[in-house]
Enzyme design. Sequence first.
Site, mmCIF file in Angstrom:
data_model
loop_
_atom_site.group_PDB
_atom_site.id
_atom_site.type_symbol
_atom_site.label_atom_id
_atom_site.label_comp_id
_atom_site.label_asym_id
_atom_site.label_seq_id
_atom_site.Cartn_x
_atom_site.Cartn_y
_atom_site.Cartn_z
ATOM 1 N N ASN A 1 -2.418 -6.893 9.254
ATOM 2 C CA ASN A 1 -1.018 -5.851 9.029
ATOM 3 C C ASN A 1 -0.197 -6.590 9.148
ATOM 4 O OD1 ASN A 1 -2.310 -3.785 7.498
ATOM 5 N ND2 ASN A 1 -3.180 -2.873 9.493
ATOM 6 N N THR B 1 1.004 -0.923 3.141
ATOM 7 C CA THR B 1 0.997 0.358 3.113
ATOM 8 C C THR B 1 0.802 0.771 5.192
ATOM 9 O OG1 THR B 1 -1.233 -0.329 2.787
ATOM 10 C CG2 THR B 1 -0.730 0.071 1.093
ATOM 11 N N ASP C 1 16.188 -1.606 16.902
ATOM 12 C CA ASP C 1 15.242 -1.190 17.292
ATOM 13 C C ASP C 1 14.299 -2.472 17.572
ATOM 14 O OD1 ASP C 1 16.751 1.140 18.476
ATOM 15 O OD2 ASP C 1 14.433 2.220 18.455
ATOM 16 N N TYR D 1 2.983 -0.025 9.218
ATOM 17 C CA TYR D 1 3.754 0.566 10.049
ATOM 18 C C TYR D 1 5.064 0.129 8.779
ATOM 19 C CZ TYR D 1 6.643 0.185 14.337
ATOM 20 O OH TYR D 1 7.675 0.960 15.654
ATOM 21 N N SER D 2 5.043 -1.047 7.891
ATOM 22 C CA SER D 2 6.501 -1.468 7.291
ATOM 23 C C SER D 2 6.832 -0.894 6.192
ATOM 24 C CB SER D 2 5.817 -2.480 6.284
ATOM 25 O OG SER D 2 7.378 -2.982 5.615
ATOM 26 N N LEU D 3 5.806 0.144 6.345
ATOM 27 C CA LEU D 3 6.518 2.374 5.269
ATOM 28 C C LEU D 3 7.198 3.200 6.324
ATOM 29 C CD1 LEU D 3 5.748 2.997 2.318
ATOM 30 C CD2 LEU D 3 3.796 4.018 2.916
ATOM 31 N N SER D 4 6.349 3.189 7.298
ATOM 32 C CA SER D 4 7.015 4.009 8.061
ATOM 33 C C SER D 4 8.277 3.726 8.000
ATOM 34 C CB SER D 4 5.908 4.665 8.731
ATOM 35 O OG SER D 4 6.405 4.076 9.306
ATOM 36 N N ASP E 1 -10.456 1.175 7.242
ATOM 37 C CA ASP E 1 -9.595 -0.314 6.817
ATOM 38 C C ASP E 1 -9.617 -0.740 8.321
ATOM 39 O OD1 ASP E 1 -10.045 0.545 4.685
ATOM 40 O OD2 ASP E 1 -7.707 0.919 5.118
ATOM 41 N N GLY E 2 -9.818 0.019 9.628
ATOM 42 C CA GLY E 2 -9.539 -0.110 11.229
ATOM 43 C C GLY E 2 -10.727 -0.956 11.181
#
Lengths: 367, 367, 367, 367
Positions: free
Chosen positions: A207, A248, A237, A250-253, A109-110
Amino acid sequence: LGKIITGIRDIERTLNHINIKANINNIMIITKLHDIEPIQWAQKVIDFLLTSNDHIQLYIQEELWTNPYFAKSLDLEHCNEKQRIHFWRGDRCSFKPETIDLLITFGGDGTVLYGSWMFQKVIPPVLAFSLGSLGFLTEFDVQDYENILTNILENGYQCSIRMRFECTIMKAKNINREDANLKNEIKRLGKPDSDTHEILESYTVFNEVVIDRGPNSTMTSIELFGDYDSLTTAEADGLIISTPSGSTAYSLSAGGSLVHPEIPGILISPICPHTLSFRPLIIPESIILRLGVPYDSRSTAWCSFDGKNRVELNKGDFLTVTASRYPLPCIRQSSSKNAWFERLSETLHWNERKPQKPFIQTDQFSY
Amino acid sequence: LGKIITGIRDIERTLNHINIKANINNIMIITKLHDIEPIQWAQKVIDFLLTSNDHIQLYIQEELWTNPYFAKSLDLEHCNEKQRIHFWRGDRCSFKPETIDLLITFGGDGTVLYGSWMFQKVIPPVLAFSLGSLGFLTEFDVQDYENILTNILENGYQCSIRMRFECTIMKAKNINREDANLKNEIKRLGKPDSDTHEILESYTVFNEVVIDRGPNSTMTSIELFGDYDSLTTAEADGLIISTPSGSTAYSLSAGGSLVHPEIPGILISPICPHTLSFRPLIIPESIILRLGVPYDSRSTAWCSFDGKNRVELNKGDFLTVTASRYPLPCIRQSSSKNAWFERLSETLHWNERKPQKPFIQTDQFSY
Amino acid sequence: LGKIITGIRDIERTLNHINIKANINNIMIITKLHDIEPIQWAQKVIDFLLTSNDHIQLYIQEELWTNPYFAKSLDLEHCNEKQRIHFWRGDRCSFKPETIDLLITFGGDGTVLYGSWMFQKVIPPVLAFSLGSLGFLTEFDVQDYENILTNILENGYQCSIRMRFECTIMKAKNINREDANLKNEIKRLGKPDSDTHEILESYTVFNEVVIDRGPNSTMTSIELFGDYDSLTTAEADGLIISTPSGSTAYSLSAGGSLVHPEIPGILISPICPHTLSFRPLIIPESIILRLGVPYDSRSTAWCSFDGKNRVELNKGDFLTVTASRYPLPCIRQSSSKNAWFERLSETLHWNERKPQKPFIQTDQFSY
Amino acid sequence: LGKIITGIRDIERTLNHINIKANINNIMIITKLHDIEPIQWAQKVIDFLLTSNDHIQLYIQEELWTNPYFAKSLDLEHCNEKQRIHFWRGDRCSFKPETIDLLITFGGDGTVLYGSWMFQKVIPPVLAFSLGSLGFLTEFDVQDYENILTNILENGYQCSIRMRFECTIMKAKNINREDANLKNEIKRLGKPDSDTHEILESYTVFNEVVIDRGPNSTMTSIELFGDYDSLTTAEADGLIISTPSGSTAYSLSAGGSLVHPEIPGILISPICPHTLSFRPLIIPESIILRLGVPYDSRSTAWCSFDGKNRVELNKGDFLTVTASRYPLPCIRQSSSKNAWFERLSETLHWNERKPQKPFIQTDQFSY
């Protein structure tokens, strides 16, 4: 009224699943450069594209061409296909984005993310080959490249249209005025006599764009605007502004929901918010989001774009986030909306129970 | 392609914000019956509607009419407006839904929810008066009823179109077959020889439909289908299938995101899921969701619809959830998408800092 | 065995609730200096302490003494109490911590935090006066200062013993060795030939110590050790290591539980962890935690201590966190464990329903 | 004062890690009965215990003895060990708990839970053999049973002392009194003239006791008391009161933290709470928790104990939860507190990255 809306949704759905048959003359190749495997697959595919037809022009990373693993097996020095090969480099993009008909990536994906980064405006359809482990965007098994490419070149393809954001950093021109008030200034944006900010930089992200406290050890204040109206001030923060594709990542974390890429929404997920009621939000993509540092803030904030290009926002600066006019068309194998659930399982191990043993023991309690 | 989609979205947005000017002849009134205040306001508004014009027909709850607080001050026994008043009761809805031009509610969001419940198919635009505390749906201050009604009757109104779900319970016809397999049966639904299930009941919901473990003390298994494909099996206390309007209700308490009502999505929020990776999802409203109890499940499951009508799902039964063709048009004061944020602040105390003292002390740490 | 443990717990509980009657000769005063109100109250209390007895020595901030709001009303220039007043400044702590018998604070929880910061080793019992809004630590209403002080001086007091952490930063001596491996080095710590790290700085914290990604835009790797064993590697924006007192501060905003100050535990709350299964942990205070940056990490990490003293951890560096031998004794009004719940309600509006309107509407649904 | 507390903690820690050398004469065996594997291992271990010494008495499930898989290979009909075998059945526990010196389980964590259930008061040390997959409590590989048993019998063992709860249901005697008020009644409990409630049933639980809405479709009201004081009223789907051992079970799925079994705390984790600020709590085990249904509640509530024994709480009824005087001593392989982290990884796949692919792609973004 409801019926008209339903009709509109039907059209949209159809478009999203339509088969596109376009002439493909110019193909760009992007390859992960640190591993041998993607390089070797890229080589095979380039070989195939050059030999299976005589009109396709290829745009190849210069670093790939000079890579020892690549050069070894491909000898085009004397062949007549050589003139159909063109080189580009990430740092000086010597190509015209609008002339590329197809972008092929080898990696994960990167690698697709890197492609998105290169094409900040118009971006061609992306064919993402997966090598081994599957990703959210890499649906096509590279081992089957001959069939896949032949089929796309002859019969066309279907795309998942992925929203991207256009993000613009606006610098405050004069931060030392006593009466400076960000709410007032944003309310007056676009009016003829508004002269408080100027464009610093602009990025397209796939993303997410993040505003956070950066090197500060305590939280930051971010004023949030919808169009020209102040919505709230986030003490946190940071804030993650994410596309459905980024749901799926950063938002997910940070506690955000998993959002299907066909949902036309913008995710706002706070990082460690000060108030317990600041829960993740999903808002229509038609809202122009503005996120600024108030003039009376005790600290600055920092932006990053798809995890890159760190920029500081000083007092009075703000960031504009809108749905980009240039979404990323991602070629997909199946037009089924359910394919997304398979991606979740494969990539996030979403709700998988085989590897993850049930942790509630009480229901085993039968003797 | 991206441009076409953007165009479609523009049309949709315009529709959502369009001004509707329709003849309003038949108005239905719904009032909370346990408090005096809504009854007295209903009476004033009925009075006003009867005296300010001579053509509007009113449909009034019979229980309201016979309520002592209502009867006391309004004496219509001998007046000539009497023939313009019609009665209805919740239990025998003696009116034709399609003839009602406007529904007026006095109470809170719950009163609108009751209106939604009464109009299971076509539902007229809803004008929701608030009495004191504001809700998500009750934007109009009842004290200003004369201006509000005059304006709507003369100039029309704008609506927020709220998605509702159509939920149908399908009973397995023969649960004792040895080889019964829900996945296979759902894959064959709609095919001519499919004869495994029959319709039991059907409900239209505004906030959410819930499947949960009911009286069982341990979790339940729910098989989740998108259209005809099995997506996953949820092991959880339950699943909340919520509209965007319902995102501020039960779904929120289960960890779901706050979703703007203009987002065309379906929220799936698990209650106490067995696996940590089963995070809340948002999927396109075009998916037909099916949720069933596997034939080999150790327990049954229970449904409820907007918190009512508890029904047991036995092994092999399933529930179908689709976006209803009959959304609820909610008349709104402002066409701004930002009004939703004000509702969040007023109703959930979303991100409010005045009443909720900051809980992080470390940044006060300057001497 | 269980019985012995229960016996031990009983002793501990008794100690925690015991009445302490000690001679109080030296009292230090800490006041918030930016507001008038705490200064004026400090003045009244100082006046009272000087006039109501003739042996108590007072230690006062120099900045307070020279503050115009303070000097105005108190004229001690010629009085014989003058020799009982001593001055200190935050930057040159010209006092011996072990001689102070009581610390009185005027302000909020932040003022107590500042007191904790000043007394890095032994800290006397803290009497925290609240001014208006209540905090977690400021239980005593300043308006009642005469009774409160007379009672404490004559009858003694009860304390809530608050755990603090001792945090030590260990720098890697030689980060360029090819074979450097943090796991091996930590396993060998304390052995005679271990010579890989040296102490850089040491801090005592009351709320939390945080390791985070600092100015980096992507997550950081933090290796977590219990005593000398590697527990796991956290890929996250950061880790918050919090005392029970700190559970209502930063840890809470990262999803940590609310932990009663009598619980002898250390909270580990990840900030935006990479894996969904990395949930907040609570471990015994007897574990020596070590948190390090692996030698092969792509980025560094940053520490902060109660939101202050930002320090960078380079590759190979680690931080040691242990329960300090010098907890903070916080004088309390009531010995009831339930007082903590009142603090939660008052300070966090925990589970309060008056100001926070119920957000689930479905149960209002009765007609 | 702090030093005394530290001393106490040291003693406690030592006790928790002490080696226990006791005479083991009476051993009870509990086996999962639905699988062949545990039965066959039980048989081998019984064989070994009978033949390797001549004094140990065995207590065996009657159902195990008559199980075909068991009987087949073991022929004790004529051997002189027969008189050392005693039978018990789950439904009529024909043994004296206080005479059993060791409890051996074959199965998973559920089998230990069943053992806890059988021994409601005094419970002997538990040796939990794992068969294949590891659990939180089953540390010992059954394949190594000869060494393990020989070592325990000859050298003793170390235990992890696991807190259990004693839960008592108190029925309101007269629910129809007009002036009934649960807060007042609980404040008067234990006073001579208090005569409002009577004991209905009492259970000892290992993981958790749950109060939930049961078959109701809307949330329930639960009044929470600490000792005799009202703490708050929870409006939620339910409350999970969990031991630290239970923190990896149901409590985790409701958002509770992972709590090390040596922490002397009680976890309160709300299920879908009405207010966003009702976060999971951890309180000292010395608090006597009481959870009741207010007399003016609109619905009843339901209890379950380790997922069993569903009981309804009517208006005015309450449940008392206290740390049991009979904790469960679980024999452990290693005295290291870090073993718990290994259990987390093995059982919950806690923070494991191998099977769970990192979901944030942006940091792979280097070309």
